[in-house]
Design a protein around this motif. Structure first.
Motif, short mmCIF file in Angstrom:
data_model
loop_
_atom_site.label_atom_id
_atom_site.label_comp_id
_atom_site.label_asym_id
_atom_site.label_seq_id
_atom_site.Cartn_x
_atom_site.Cartn_y
_atom_site.Cartn_z
N ASN A 137 0.85 -1.45 -0.05
CA ASN A 137 -0.13 0.11 -0.04
C ASN A 137 0.97 1.23 -0.10
O ASN A 137 2.21 1.05 0.05
CB ASN A 137 -0.80 -0.14 1.11
CG ASN A 137 -0.18 -0.25 2.51
OD1 ASN A 137 0.85 0.22 2.91
ND2 ASN A 137 -0.53 -1.00 3.32
N ALA A 154 -5.14 5.94 -5.66
CA ALA A 154 -6.25 6.18 -4.81
C ALA A 154 -7.04 7.39 -5.17
O ALA A 154 -6.32 8.47 -5.35
CB ALA A 154 -5.86 6.12 -3.40
N SER A 181 -10.43 9.77 -3.16
CA SER A 181 -11.45 9.88 -2.04
C SER A 181 -12.13 11.30 -2.31
O SER A 181 -11.32 12.26 -2.54
CB SER A 181 -11.08 9.76 -0.77
OG SER A 181 -10.01 10.81 -0.38
N ASP A 222 -14.78 6.34 -1.81
CA ASP A 222 -13.32 6.02 -1.70
C ASP A 222 -12.92 4.76 -2.78
O ASP A 222 -13.72 3.96 -2.69
CB ASP A 222 -12.95 5.39 -0.27
CG ASP A 222 -13.05 6.90 0.85
OD1 ASP A 222 -11.90 7.17 0.70
OD2 ASP A 222 -13.85 7.07 1.61
N THR A 223 -11.78 5.01 -3.22
CA THR A 223 -11.63 3.80 -4.19
C THR A 223 -10.00 3.88 -4.37
O THR A 223 -9.30 4.71 -4.05
CB THR A 223 -12.17 4.37 -5.89
OG1 THR A 223 -11.72 3.10 -6.32
CG2 THR A 223 -11.32 5.37 -6.19
N ALA A 224 -9.46 2.52 -4.40
CA ALA A 224 -8.23 2.41 -4.52
C ALA A 224 -7.74 1.28 -5.72
O ALA A 224 -8.68 0.28 -5.89
CB ALA A 224 -7.73 1.93 -3.14
N TRP A 225 -6.65 1.53 -6.25
CA TRP A 225 -6.36 0.18 -7.39
C TRP A 225 -4.81 -0.13 -7.04
O TRP A 225 -3.89 1.04 -7.05
CB TRP A 225 -6.79 1.11 -8.73
CG TRP A 225 -6.60 0.46 -9.94
CD1 TRP A 225 -6.63 -0.93 -10.08
CD2 TRP A 225 -5.66 0.76 -11.07
NE1 TRP A 225 -6.53 -1.30 -11.35
CE2 TRP A 225 -5.80 -0.21 -12.06
CE3 TRP A 225 -5.42 1.96 -11.47
CZ2 TRP A 225 -5.22 -0.27 -13.35
CZ3 TRP A 225 -4.90 2.22 -12.71
CH2 TRP A 225 -4.74 1.13 -13.64
#
Length: 761
Positions: free
Chosen positions: A518, A592, A594, A604-607
């Motif tokens: 991360n 990411a 938000s 909220d999103t994360a890749w």
């Protein structure tokens, strides 16, 4: 007041001619007004026609009043109304000693209320356990055959009713042959009572007491009941001991139709120097398993003074399936290691701290599954010394991380590890940028006792220099977005790390594993946790972040970030002999985003993208909408390509989670959660419920499906009627809803002081 002569001022209401307004009566004086007033001086006074007697905050009204000055009594007849502060009683006849507030009221209707009072000293104990909700006034209404006033804040009724509902809408009420209300201790007591709801008797209560305000007290708490496929009919009866303002105890009897009787005792305590919590529950014989079962937990935190502190956390269960069989909580059924540890710490050194730890675990290996759970190493003991000394000459900072650990295991290689990692950094910082070069020397030595055919040296050592440079810049500008002024930032960051290679294939692995990949980890010095593996590195990490900030409030409206690590050498240090190592020059790309949108909507999103193989490793997406109290909706989707429990699967994990609480129609609310494992086509947790706010009562009905293991699931039914100010019947789903539905809120203000979050293992 008793024991003193009251000054009596009398005046007729209907005067023959206008007269100046009478001055307010002096404190303690008695003022009587009526159409006609007569009597004997210093003996008595008789008032007829719209008669009113006033002394301080006491007011007596009636068609006629007879006041006896020598005994300080007033007898009222006709349409009698007595009010004292926020209390009011009406009826045909009353005789009351005004100062002592003692007397008898015939056939009264009453409303008694007290303003909110702050919690007494010591009321608030353990955070999350003893913190009471905002105290609110509780008004009780009802009628009686006779009311006995027995002093300030003391009321006794015969053949009476009591409810916290509005007088014109008593959806529920308690009817009792004898009823005592004590507003000094805020406790009501009923004898020979029956609880009615919507005109239907719910049950006979030979004796019952109930709270008149939000505060703790000893007594039987509201029993709860429910049902599930694992335990059958489930009845719980707790008794609460309010032993002191700073400690208490709860003894609970739980009967499970399929399994039998379980006893549970829970204790809590708190002082300025220490606090703790413990419970033990025991079932003499589980009728399904054919044996006794138990669970327990002890927690204690202590501040010894002088910088010394310590804590103990010890948990245990009788068998690995205890929580699977007897609990309806996901965080309990998913536990595989129960901690057993004691710690002693010293922080009085100013810039250095030291601690000692004894740690082991109880590992819960479910015998009904093929999933193997590894037993962690015990630390008997672990000694640590850390230091952080800033403001050295030239602005340098000194840091030290060191430890000694004696690792024990029942099967595998055991040994001792000594680590010392001194570091020296030179932070250079301005309002716009920073650059921090750092150099350190990581030294480790092992003394090993090899087992099970493991061969190699019994004494090993490793010394590694570690060099890093961290730098970043913050640019700001004023901008406008959707017609609103904001401050936009642009924050690039560059991090360089160099660690030379050392062969560690002969080193044991006591506590090392992979870090989660991360944004925090790509700026870390090591890809492995613990102290047994230090990966070689010659790499650069770059990241770019931008934020949109409200200049008035400082609130962050939008955040976007992207980052990637670039390697100049291949990874050569592996976790274990058969573990793969990274090759290639690029790590996965992280992104990411938000944002907070009106009205109170967050995204909220994360890749995580693998550029080497051109596929997505992980992707998370979530939206939450919470515009007001008891209105919350959320949906999230998670994908992970390679999941540790699905070796070799190209489609490791997919998860859909939908949660919400929302008004439906009238006073009805819907609440639920749908959490599904899309890979296995299996419902992980499902909750569906309805709530109704009746003003002075609340209904909650909730069903829950919980997957407790690969082969087991629990289905539970919760049904509760909560009567504001008089406890509840049924099985409370509040703890399940608070843990499982983000943003969940109680739809009623009234509550009992005993409903709170359980603090189990």
């Amino acid at each position: 007041a008793a024991g003193r002569t009251a000054r009596v001022v009398v005046a007729p209401v209907a005067a023959p001619a206008p007269a100046p307004a009478a001055a307010p009566a002096a404190p303690g004086a008695t003022r009587i007004t009526a159409d006609k007033v007569f009597g004997r001086q210093d003996v008595d006074a008789v008032a007829e026609g719209s008669a009113v007697l006033i002394r301080d905050n006491t007011r007596v009204e009636g068609d006629s009043l007879h006041y006896f000055e020598l005994t300080d009594e007033v007898e009222a007849s006709g349409k009698v109304r007595v009010s004292r502060g926020t209390d009011e009683m009406t009826g045909p006849h009353a005789r009351v000693k005004v100062g002592q507030q003692v007397g008898v009221f015939e056939s009264p209707d009453y409303a008694i209320s007290r303003p909110a009072r702050p919690a007494p000293p010591g009321q608030v104990l353990l955070p999350g356990q003893f913190t009471p909700r905002a105290q609110q006034p509780l008004t009780g209404h009802g009628s009686a055959e006779k009311l006995y006033l027995e002093g300030e804040n003391q009321f006794r009724f015969t053949n009476a009713t009591w409810t916290s509902c509005k007088p014109d809408q008593p959806d529920w009420y308690l009817k009792a042959s004898e009823l005592d209300l004590d507003y000094d201790s805020n406790v009501g007591e009923a004898r020979g009572g029956t609880m009615f709801f919507k005109g239907v008797p719910l049950g006979y209560l030979p004796w019952a007491d109930f709270p008149l305000a939000d505060q703790r007290r000893s007594g039987v708490l509201s029993p709860t009941f429910g049902t599930s496929n694992k335990v059958g009919f489930d009845l719980t009866v707790p008794y609460y001991f309010n032993l002191a303002p700073n400690y208490d105890d709860t003894l609970t009897f739980r009967y499970m139709g399929r399994r039998g009787l379980q006893l549970r005792n829970e204790a809590r305590y708190f002082t300025p120097d220490y606090k703790g919590y413990s419970f033990i529950e025991y079932m003499p014989e589980d009728q399904v398993e054919g044996r006794s079962r138990y669970a327990g937990n002890v927690r204690h935190d202590h501040n010894f003074g002088g910088g010394w502190s310590g804590n103990v956390n010890f948990s245990g269960v009788s068998d690995p399936r205890y929580f699977i069989d007897l609990s309806s909580r996901l965080h309990l059924t998913s536990q595989v290691h129960l901690p057993r540890e004691a710690r002693l710490s010293y922080g009085g050194g100013g810039w250095w701290t030291a601690s000692g730890l004894l740690q082991s675990f109880q590992t819960l290996q479910d015998p009904k599954t093929n999933v193997k759970v590894g037993e962690p190493y015990k630390r008997l003991p672990q000694l640590t010394l850390t230091a952080n000394r800033p403001e050295l000459p030239g602005g340098a900072t000194f840091m030290l991380a060191s430890e000694f650990v004696d690792f024990h295991h029942t099967q595998f290689t055991r040994g001792q590890r000594v680590t010392a990692y001194p570091q020296l950094a030179l932070p250079l910082q301005t309002a716009a940028f920073y650059i921090t070069p750092k150099i350190g020397l990581h030294a480790t030595r092992y003394e090993i006792e090899r087992r099970n055919g493991d061969t190699g040296d019994e004494s090993l050592s490793r010394t590694l220099p570690i060099l890093s440079v961290d730098s970043g810049v913050t640019f700001e500008r004023e901008t406008t977005f959707a017609g609103t002024d904001y401050i936009q930032t642009l924050e690039p960051r560059v991090y360089y790390l160099y660690v030379p290679y050392r062969d560690q294939s002969q080193f044991p692995n006591f506590d090392s594993g992979y870090y989660d990949f991360n944004f925090a980890q790509i700026f870390a010095e090591n890809v492995y946790t613990g102290g047994d593996r230090i990966s070689n590195a010659n790499q650069v990490t770059t990241a770019l972040q931008t934020r949109l900030i409200d200049p008035a409030s400082g609130a962050e409206k939008i955040r976007a970030a992207i980052g990637q690590r670039y390697y100049m050498v291949d990874q050569r240090v592996s976790l274990n002999q058969n573990s793969p190592v990274r090759t290639g020059k690029q790590a996965d790309l992280l992104a990411a985003f938000s944002a907070t949108f009106a009205p109170k909507t967050t995204l909220d999103t994360a890749w995580q993208y693998n550029p080497r193989d051109s596929w997505t490793e992980r992707f998370n997406f979530g939206v939450r909408f919470q515009p007001a109290y008891a209105k919350a909706l959320g949906v999230s989707w998670r994908y992970r390509r390679n999941y540790s429990t699905v070796a070799g699967s190209p489609d490791g994990f997919r998860d859909l989670d939908i949660t919400g609480q929302w008004p439906l129609w009238g006073n009805w609310y819907g609440v639920g959660r749908y959490n599904r494992n899309l890979r296995d086509h299996r419902l992980t947790q499902g909750i569906a419920g309805l709530e109704y706010n009746g003003g002075c009562w609340v209904f909650r009905g909730v069903v829950q499906h919980l997957t407790t293991s690969a082969t087991d699931s629990t289905r539970s039914l919760f049904f509760q009627l909560e009567f504001n100010g008089a406890g509840s019947i049924g099985s409370s789903p509040l703890n399940v809803l608070k843990r499982s539905v983000p943003g969940y809120a109680k739809i009623n203000d009234g509550s009992t002081p005993f409903v709170g979050d359980d603090d189990d293992l």
